[in-house]
Scaffold this motif. Structure first.
Motif, PDB file in Angstrom:
ATOM      1  N   ILE A  29      18.931   5.971   0.499  1.00 54.67           N
ATOM      2  CA  ILE A  29      17.796   5.157   0.920  1.00 54.67           C
ATOM      3  C   ILE A  29      16.456   5.804   0.578  1.00 54.67           C
ATOM      4  N   VAL A  30      16.445   7.102   0.323  1.00 51.95           N
ATOM      5  CA  VAL A  30      15.204   7.825   0.058  1.00 51.95           C
ATOM      6  C   VAL A  30      14.559   7.295  -1.218  1.00 51.95           C
ATOM      7  N   GLY A  31      13.247   6.988  -1.116  1.00 56.74           N
ATOM      8  CA  GLY A  31      12.498   6.496  -2.264  1.00 56.74           C
ATOM      9  C   GLY A  31      11.642   5.308  -1.888  1.00 56.74           C
ATOM     10  N   SER A  32      11.076   4.678  -2.907  1.00 52.04           N
ATOM     11  CA  SER A  32      10.188   3.518  -2.719  1.00 52.04           C
ATOM     12  C   SER A  32      10.968   2.226  -2.891  1.00 52.04           C
ATOM     13  N   TRP A  43       7.968  -0.045   1.159  1.00 53.51           N
ATOM     14  CA  TRP A  43       8.493   0.883   2.150  1.00 53.51           C
ATOM     15  C   TRP A  43       8.876   2.156   1.408  1.00 53.51           C
ATOM     16  N   ILE A  44       8.404   3.289   1.904  1.00 48.41           N
ATOM     17  CA  ILE A  44       8.767   4.569   1.310  1.00 48.41           C
ATOM     18  C   ILE A  44       9.533   5.381   2.349  1.00 48.41           C
ATOM     19  N   PHE A  45      10.827   5.598   2.070  1.00 52.15           N
ATOM     20  CA  PHE A  45      11.685   6.416   2.925  1.00 52.15           C
ATOM     21  C   PHE A  45      11.644   7.851   2.401  1.00 52.15           C
ATOM     22  N   TYR A  52       7.215   5.043   5.549  1.00 51.51           N
ATOM     23  CA  TYR A  52       5.818   4.633   5.445  1.00 51.51           C
ATOM     24  C   TYR A  52       5.781   3.211   4.917  1.00 51.51           C
ATOM     25  N   ASN A  53       5.091   2.326   5.647  1.00 50.23           N
ATOM     26  CA  ASN A  53       4.976   0.921   5.276  1.00 50.23           C
ATOM     27  C   ASN A  53       3.590   0.691   4.688  1.00 50.23           C
ATOM     28  N   LEU A 120      14.978  -5.663  -0.291  1.00 48.44           N
ATOM     29  CA  LEU A 120      13.998  -4.800  -0.936  1.00 48.44           C
ATOM     30  C   LEU A 120      14.597  -4.321  -2.254  1.00 48.44           C
ATOM     31  N   VAL A 121      13.739  -4.022  -3.222  1.00 46.29           N
ATOM     32  CA  VAL A 121      14.189  -3.546  -4.523  1.00 46.29           C
ATOM     33  C   VAL A 121      13.476  -2.248  -4.854  1.00 46.29           C
TER      34      VAL A 121
END
Length: 130
Positions: A29-32, A43-45, A52-53, A120-121
């Motif tokens: 899930i980590v990333g944009s 969303w940046i995990f 961060y939204n 989300l993509v």
């Protein structure tokens, strides 16, 4: 009998090997990720458990997130959920349908408060029909 033991052992070790070779959800899930319906929403995990939204490259809110088999009043041995917590302690629960399965670039969630899908993509140019 020896053949049966060998076959069972081989099946066990093969399943252990393939189970370990797949990255856990917390890593995938980590990333944009960009909203499929509004590419201005991002969303940046991060690896340290923060989300961060952003809207139009302006940060709107930061959440702490965790991934587990339970979230609020929902739990499952076979499903994963992501819990988002804002700085006021409010929790938001999403069921994870898939995270970049077969490298398709899609994060598929269900908002458990209203059962609405959230797609989300990870590529702003990827087009997903809904």
């Amino acid at each position: 009998m020896k053949r049966l033991l060998f076959t069972l052992s081989l099946l066990f070790f093969t399943s252990v090997f393939f189970a370990q070779s797949q990255d856990p959800s917390s890593k995938r899930i980590v990333g944009s990720w960009f909203s499929n319906t509004n590419r201005n929403t991002k969303w940046i995990f991060t690896q340290d458990g923060k989300l961060y939204n952003y809207d139009k490259d302006i940060m709107k809110v930061m959440y702490k997130y965790s991934i587990s088999n339970s979230c609020q009043n929902n739990s499952s041995d076979t499903s994963e959920f992501i819990t988002l917590r804002d700085r006021d302690g409010n929790e938001f629960c999403f069921k994870i349908n898939g995270i970049n399965e077969n490298k398709n670039g899609i994060l598929s969630l269900i908002n458990m408060s209203n059962m609405q899908p959230l797609i989300l993509v990870n590529n702003v140019n990827l087009k997903i029909a809904q």
